[in-house]
Write an enzyme that holds these catalytic residues in place. Sequence first.
Site, mmCIF file in Angstrom:
data_model
loop_
_atom_site.group_PDB
_atom_site.id
_atom_site.type_symbol
_atom_site.label_atom_id
_atom_site.label_comp_id
_atom_site.label_asym_id
_atom_site.label_seq_id
_atom_site.Cartn_x
_atom_site.Cartn_y
_atom_site.Cartn_z
ATOM 1 N N SER A 63 -14.618 -59.318 -25.552
ATOM 2 C CA SER A 63 -15.881 -60.054 -25.425
ATOM 3 C C SER A 63 -16.508 -60.323 -26.794
ATOM 4 C CB SER A 63 -16.872 -59.238 -24.585
ATOM 5 O OG SER A 63 -16.310 -58.923 -23.335
HETATM 6 N N1 SAH Z 1 -13.761 -54.685 -22.355
HETATM 7 C C1 SAH Z 1 -12.605 -55.405 -22.876
HETATM 8 C C2 SAH Z 1 -12.661 -56.849 -22.442
HETATM 9 C C3 SAH Z 1 -11.521 -57.175 -21.600
HETATM 10 S S1 SAH Z 1 -11.602 -58.724 -20.752
HETATM 11 C C4 SAH Z 1 -12.499 -55.255 -24.361
HETATM 12 O O1 SAH Z 1 -13.381 -54.628 -24.967
HETATM 13 O O2 SAH Z 1 -11.517 -55.714 -24.939
HETATM 14 C C5 SAH Z 1 -11.577 -58.192 -19.084
HETATM 15 C C6 SAH Z 1 -10.437 -57.326 -18.690
HETATM 16 O O3 SAH Z 1 -10.566 -57.037 -17.307
HETATM 17 C C7 SAH Z 1 -9.031 -57.930 -18.855
HETATM 18 O O4 SAH Z 1 -8.278 -57.117 -19.687
HETATM 19 C C8 SAH Z 1 -8.478 -57.940 -17.426
HETATM 20 O O5 SAH Z 1 -7.098 -57.679 -17.359
HETATM 21 C C9 SAH Z 1 -9.283 -56.839 -16.787
HETATM 22 N N2 SAH Z 1 -9.374 -56.874 -15.328
HETATM 23 C C10 SAH Z 1 -9.510 -57.941 -14.518
HETATM 24 N N3 SAH Z 1 -9.595 -57.559 -13.232
HETATM 25 C C11 SAH Z 1 -9.509 -56.194 -13.226
HETATM 26 C C12 SAH Z 1 -9.533 -55.211 -12.196
HETATM 27 N N4 SAH Z 1 -9.664 -55.540 -10.898
HETATM 28 N N5 SAH Z 1 -9.421 -53.926 -12.563
HETATM 29 C C13 SAH Z 1 -9.298 -53.560 -13.865
HETATM 30 N N6 SAH Z 1 -9.268 -54.455 -14.877
HETATM 31 C C14 SAH Z 1 -9.382 -55.759 -14.566
#
Ligand code: SAH
Length: 215
Positions: A63
């Site tokens: 993000s």
């Molecule tokens: N907080 C992360 C941002 C990741 S973007 C950071 O600091 O880098 C959102 C993430 O959510 C992605 O990696 C995606 O694979 C994950 N995601 C999507 N649906 C999900 C679910 N149902 N359970 C766990 N992770 C999920």
Amino acid sequence: MIPDWASERRRMVDRQLRKRGIRDPRVLDAMLTIPREEFVPHEHRVCSYQDEPLQIGYGQTISQPYMDALMAELLELTGTETVLDVGGGSGYHAALLGALAARVISIEIIPGLARQAEENLRRTGLGGNITVVCGDGSQGWPEAAPYAGISVAAAAPDVPEPLLAQLGDPGRLVIPIGDRWDQELRVIVKSDGAIHERIATFCRFVPLRGTGGWR
Ligand code: SAH
């Protein structure tokens, strides 16, 4: 030439966070010290402190720094809490929450990213109080519930019921709700058995997958 990461961090905190109203000194301090460049793939590293999300592989993004800070601030952590981080991705947000709470469970649905988060946290030495698990975070992680804070980094059609059930009392849940392009960041507060909800801002996250997401 290797960028001067410490001054990039200071500039990011001043221009992107303080000027936009992030006030919690613990959040500002943590954002000043956590090496975001260690959580960004090599090819995007020079962009680590830019005011935007960055690709981390598998079609997912880390993000925008402001969104990381805002979500952490909205949880109002003091250092004693157990927190659930849904959508572990690069592990950066988990590292931020780890600096603000006692214990963090970070759940990621893509195995390759869960491994990456774990590796990034290990390499930076920031993973001491963080457990990375691979699974569907739209169902929460009942093993470590209740959570005083839950932070969701992917947009859901509605607030998944298991997350509400695993939220402690008192507890705060921060989650983007909406479709691919149009989402609101909701803050859900549980207190004395009652639930209050408000919209903190509008935003654009990747879609939440799994049972409680867009599948
Ligand atoms: N907080 C992360 C941002 C990741 S973007 C950071 O600091 O880098 C959102 C993430 O959510 C992605 O990696 C995606 O694979 C994950 N995601 C999507 N649906 C999900 C679910 N149902 N359970 C766990 N992770 C999920």
